[in-house]
Design a protein around this motif. Structure first.
Motif, PDB file in Angstrom:
ATOM      1  N   PHE A 294       0.830  -1.195   0.000  1.00  0.00           N
ATOM      2  CA  PHE A 294       0.000   0.000   0.000  1.00  0.00           C
ATOM      3  C   PHE A 294       0.874   1.258   0.000  1.00  0.00           C
ATOM      4  CE2 PHE A 294      -2.718   3.292   1.667  1.00  0.00           C
ATOM      5  CZ  PHE A 294      -3.927   3.044   1.040  1.00  0.00           C
ATOM      6  N   GLY A 295       1.923   1.228   0.839  1.00  0.00           N
ATOM      7  CA  GLY A 295       2.823   2.367   0.909  1.00  0.00           C
ATOM      8  C   GLY A 295       3.487   2.639  -0.433  1.00  0.00           C
TER       9      GLY A 295
ATOM     10  N   ARG B 202      -8.334  11.741   2.412  1.00  0.00           N
ATOM     11  CA  ARG B 202      -8.112  11.370   3.808  1.00  0.00           C
ATOM     12  C   ARG B 202      -6.657  10.980   4.022  1.00  0.00           C
ATOM     13  NH1 ARG B 202     -11.436   6.783   5.173  1.00  0.00           N
ATOM     14  NH2 ARG B 202     -11.446   6.336   2.951  1.00  0.00           N
ATOM     15  N   PRO B 203      -6.178  11.026   5.298  1.00  0.00           N
ATOM     16  CA  PRO B 203      -4.774  10.634   5.520  1.00  0.00           C
ATOM     17  C   PRO B 203      -4.518   9.189   5.083  1.00  0.00           C
ATOM     18  CG  PRO B 203      -5.936  11.044   7.604  1.00  0.00           C
ATOM     19  CD  PRO B 203      -6.856  11.429   6.509  1.00  0.00           C
ATOM     20  N   TRP B 204      -3.230   8.891   4.708  1.00  0.00           N
ATOM     21  CA  TRP B 204      -2.908   7.609   4.106  1.00  0.00           C
ATOM     22  C   TRP B 204      -3.212   6.423   5.014  1.00  0.00           C
ATOM     23  CZ3 TRP B 204       0.654   4.575   6.562  1.00  0.00           C
ATOM     24  CH2 TRP B 204       1.473   5.216   7.477  1.00  0.00           C
ATOM     25  N   TYR B 205      -3.008   6.602   6.351  1.00  0.00           N
ATOM     26  CA  TYR B 205      -3.226   5.437   7.226  1.00  0.00           C
ATOM     27  C   TYR B 205      -4.710   5.096   7.300  1.00  0.00           C
ATOM     28  CZ  TYR B 205      -3.785   9.313  10.525  1.00  0.00           C
ATOM     29  OH  TYR B 205      -4.164  10.466  11.115  1.00  0.00           O
TER      30      TYR B 205
ATOM     31  N   GLN C 178       1.330   4.396  -2.869  1.00  0.00           N
ATOM     32  CA  GLN C 178       1.172   5.829  -2.620  1.00  0.00           C
ATOM     33  C   GLN C 178       2.299   6.620  -3.281  1.00  0.00           C
ATOM     34  OE1 GLN C 178      -1.649   6.882  -0.752  1.00  0.00           O
ATOM     35  NE2 GLN C 178      -2.043   4.732  -1.160  1.00  0.00           N
TER      36      GLN C 178
ATOM     37  N   GLN D  45     -12.510  12.795  -5.277  1.00  0.00           N
ATOM     38  CA  GLN D  45     -11.672  12.565  -4.092  1.00  0.00           C
ATOM     39  C   GLN D  45     -12.503  12.039  -2.932  1.00  0.00           C
ATOM     40  OE1 GLN D  45      -9.696  16.335  -3.490  1.00  0.00           O
ATOM     41  NE2 GLN D  45      -7.754  15.497  -4.239  1.00  0.00           N
TER      42      GLN D  45
ATOM     43  N   LEU E 118      -9.690   9.880  -1.379  1.00  0.00           N
ATOM     44  CA  LEU E 118      -8.312  10.277  -1.672  1.00  0.00           C
ATOM     45  C   LEU E 118      -7.834  11.449  -0.824  1.00  0.00           C
ATOM     46  CD1 LEU E 118      -8.409   9.964  -5.549  1.00  0.00           C
ATOM     47  CD2 LEU E 118      -7.203   8.467  -3.962  1.00  0.00           C
TER      48      LEU E 118
ATOM     49  N   TRP F 269      -8.900   0.288   3.105  1.00  0.00           N
ATOM     50  CA  TRP F 269      -8.583  -0.648   2.035  1.00  0.00           C
ATOM     51  C   TRP F 269      -8.441  -2.067   2.584  1.00  0.00           C
ATOM     52  CZ3 TRP F 269      -4.115  -3.607   1.443  1.00  0.00           C
ATOM     53  CH2 TRP F 269      -4.053  -4.328   0.242  1.00  0.00           C
TER      54      TRP F 269
ATOM     55  N   GLN G 259      -6.767   5.613   4.793  1.00  0.00           N
ATOM     56  CA  GLN G 259      -7.001   4.941   3.509  1.00  0.00           C
ATOM     57  C   GLN G 259      -6.553   3.480   3.569  1.00  0.00           C
ATOM     58  OE1 GLN G 259      -5.903   6.825  -0.191  1.00  0.00           O
ATOM     59  NE2 GLN G 259      -5.729   8.807   0.814  1.00  0.00           N
ATOM     60  N   TYR G 260      -5.391   3.270   4.255  1.00  0.00           N
ATOM     61  CA  TYR G 260      -4.865   1.911   4.337  1.00  0.00           C
ATOM     62  C   TYR G 260      -5.830   0.992   5.082  1.00  0.00           C
ATOM     63  CZ  TYR G 260      -2.114  -2.036   6.026  1.00  0.00           C
ATOM     64  OH  TYR G 260      -1.688  -3.289   6.336  1.00  0.00           O
TER      65      TYR G 260
END
Lengths: 308, 307
Positions: free
Chosen positions: A24-25, A60-63, A28, A53, A58, A69, A65-66
């Motif tokens: 996932f990282g 929201r912060p990546w964590y 990004q 978005q 899209l 997901w 999103q992770y």
């Protein structure tokens, strides 16, 4: 045994967690903005961008999103393809999975059926012409790149002889070359391995004992030699799954075979990261499951492991 | 395999304690000499070694051997068959295949050797730390090794190359950082057994630091298997690089690599099959050579193979 399996299962989950996080990282960091890929050349307003978005999460912060997901993935929702808009990734993956599984199952079956008897025979007749032949083949087979074997088979069977088609699937003829290419490397590796493990077993005291008590050579071989010689092969089979899947990518690309390997390559090319991510994790899941299955199988055929 | 080679230096270390340093030094050398003699007895390995030395010379000064410019196309001669002047013929845009093959040797060996070195350093470090300290350090590192081994290697390489952007040194680094799990596993297992030995306890009793114990007493004992794995892995890395370049994620055109030469050949496989023969044969011979040398070394460094 049960405790051991639970431990392996937990380790598998930890590994899967590391892999999904890492994958996932990476995605990004990947080049190409998902919105650009989605809209292509069309001109859109800022409000529309915001709408997309919001819909895809899209902004929201990546964590966050992770974890979204990951929880979707666990529930079998792999997201939607960015390129084939609106098509669920899970549908694409499942559709491509069938041919790939069949291809790999056929290849490993052929490899096992050819390699194990050949390896055992070579060990029994050590230093014979047959043994040298198998050893030469085992050394050569691992050094042959599978994509080159594929090209050479196409030159011979499609170009020169005109017997076999070089792309897609349909009749059984379409399967011959892809299966052969995948099986060839495996045959070399498994033949060498089964020769080696038979040689280890063949001079053991229990084999001598079996002979001494008057068992026929056939029974000595079947009951005492082969059974024990197969153990290392079972352990390796789990590890081979990862190599087979690598081979699948190459073979499916060359033969335009509609499997998961080709889907993977086309998705990387089109920057369709939802699909790339899903396939990567699926591949890893396969390997982990195969390894746990190997441990289980090993416990079943080798009573000594069960006791431990 | 995990025990092969361990005995050589170990024995010399035990001698170091018992005899005078000079004798131990001489003994040490003769152990390596004996290994070398055992290696020389394996003829295919020797032939393969000579072949690799030749390849290295070609890779160091490719310009001396290239009859033509490997990058110069001649569009009127597209796919020309082999002639005396161009023994392997010309490729799909009329470049001399022999010259491209020679330049590709440099790419294959550079990637093979440098990626091996990177993976060796990473793998041995992780394995040594993991095996020496054990406990939670080992548990964490081992899960990372497991995660790495769970990836079909080509999948990992393609994703990394696609994300980071393919280039020559990126290919070297990406491969090097992806294939170290074997070293880590083997070194970890060997270190675990070595750290229980008396000479490690003795060193600790004398006040040696962990770093010193690992570097001076533990690692020399696992060097044999590491050398063998390293040699064998050069071959598999050369195949990986070729596969990656073949799929378009490795060495980028116009730089010739055996893999991307085969990618060019693939497009014209039925019209100009001769383009596809030489790169494949070179990959085969080179990988075979490294594997044979590796096999020879394994036998030579295995202390069970006494003469």
């Amino acid at each position: 045994m049960v405790a051991f399996l639970i431990q392996r299962l937990l380790q598998g989950i930890v590994v899967l967690f590391i892999v999904t996080f890492f994958t996932f990282g990476l995605m990004q960091l990947a080049p190409g903005d998902p919105i650009d890929i989605m809209v292509g050349e069309a001109i859109i307003t800022d409000e529309q961008i915001e709408l997309i978005q919001d819909k895809w999460g899209l902004n929201r912060p990546w964590y966050e999103q992770y974890f979204t997901w990951l929880s979707n993935f666990v529930q079998g929702d792999f997201g939607q393809s960015v390129v084939r808009t609106g098509v669920p990734v899970s549908d694409m993956v499942i559709e491509a999975m069938g041919p790939t599984l069949k291809l790999n199952a056929l290849a490993i079956t052929f490899a096992l059926v050819l390699a194990i008897p050949a390896g055992i025979m070579a060990a029994v007749k050590q230093y014979s012409v047959f043994d040298s032949g198998i050893m030469v083949w085992a050394s050569a087979g691992v050094a042959l790149p599978n994509f080159w074997i594929a090209l050479m088979l196409i030159v011979l069977f499609t170009g020169q002889l005109g017997w076999l088609p070089s792309s897609t699937t349909g009749t059984w003829k379409h399967w011959v070359m892809p299966v052969a290419v995948l099986a060839i490397n495996e045959t070399a590796i498994l033949a060498r391995l089964s020769r080696g493990s038979t040689l280890e077993v063949i001079n053991q005291e229990y084999v001598t004992t079996a002979r001494a008590k008057g068992l026929s050579e056939r029974l000595v071989m079947v009951r005492h030699v082969v059974r024990n010689a197969l153990l290392p092969i079972v352990t390796v089979l789990g590890l081979r799954v990862a190599f087979l899947l690598s081979g699948t990518i190459v073979v499916e690309t060359i033969f335009a075979f509609p499997g998961i390997g080709r889907l993977f390559i086309t998705s990387v090319d089109r920057l369709d990261y939802q699909v790339v991510q899903a396939i990567t994790v699926m591949f890893v899941l396969f390997v982990i499951v195969a390894n746990i299955a190997t441990d289980l199988l090993y416990g079943i055929i080798d009573p000594r492991i069960r006791v431990k | 395999m995990s025990s092969s080679g361990a005995g050589i230096t170990e024995q010399s270390q035990q001698l170091e304690g018992a005899e005078a340093l000079t004798t131990a030094g001489r003994k040490h050398r003769s152990e390596w000499q004996r290994s070398w003699q055992r290696f020389l007895r394996f003829k295919p390995g020797v032939v393969a070694g000579v072949f690799i030395i030749c390849l290295c010379i070609v890779a160091l000064v490719p310009g001396v051997f290239e009859p033509y410019d490997p990058l110069q196309p001649e569009t009127s001669m597209r796919g020309a068959s082999p002639t005396w002047d161009h023994p392997f013929g010309r490729d799909d845009i009329g470049r001399d295949i022999l010259s491209r093959l020679i330049r590709g040797t440099r790419v294959a060996l550079t990637v093979g050797i440098f990626s091996t070195l990177i993976s060796l350093v990473v793998g041995v470090t992780v394995g040594a730390v993991s095996g020496y300290f054990g406990g939670w350090v080992d548990a964490i590192l081992s899960r990372f090794v497991d995660a790495l081994m769970a990836f079909p290697i080509l999948v990992l390489l393609i994703v990394l190359a696609a994300v980071l952007g393919p280039s020559f040194w990126m290919t070297v680094v990406v491969i090097g950082l992806s294939v170290w799990s074997t070293y880590a596993r083997v070194v970890r297992a060997d270190v675990m057994s070595v750290r229980q030995r008396d000479f490690v306890f003795a060193a600790r009793a004398l006040g040696a630091t962990n770093t010193r114990i690992i570097a001076r007493h533990v690692l020399p004992n696992v060097i044999g298997p590491v050398i063998v794995i390293g040699t064998l892995s050069v071959g598999s890395i050369i195949i990986l690089e070729a596969a990656l370049s073949f799929l378009g994620f490795g060495i980028q055109r116009p730089t010739p690599s055996w893999g991307n030469m085969l990618a060019d050949a693939r497009a014209y496989i039925l019209t100009f099959p001769h383009i596809a023969y030489p790169p494949g044969i070179m990959i085969f011979l080179t990988v075979l050579a490294f594997n044979l040398v590796g096999d020879g070394m394994r036998d030579a460094l295995d202390p069970r193979q006494r003469d």
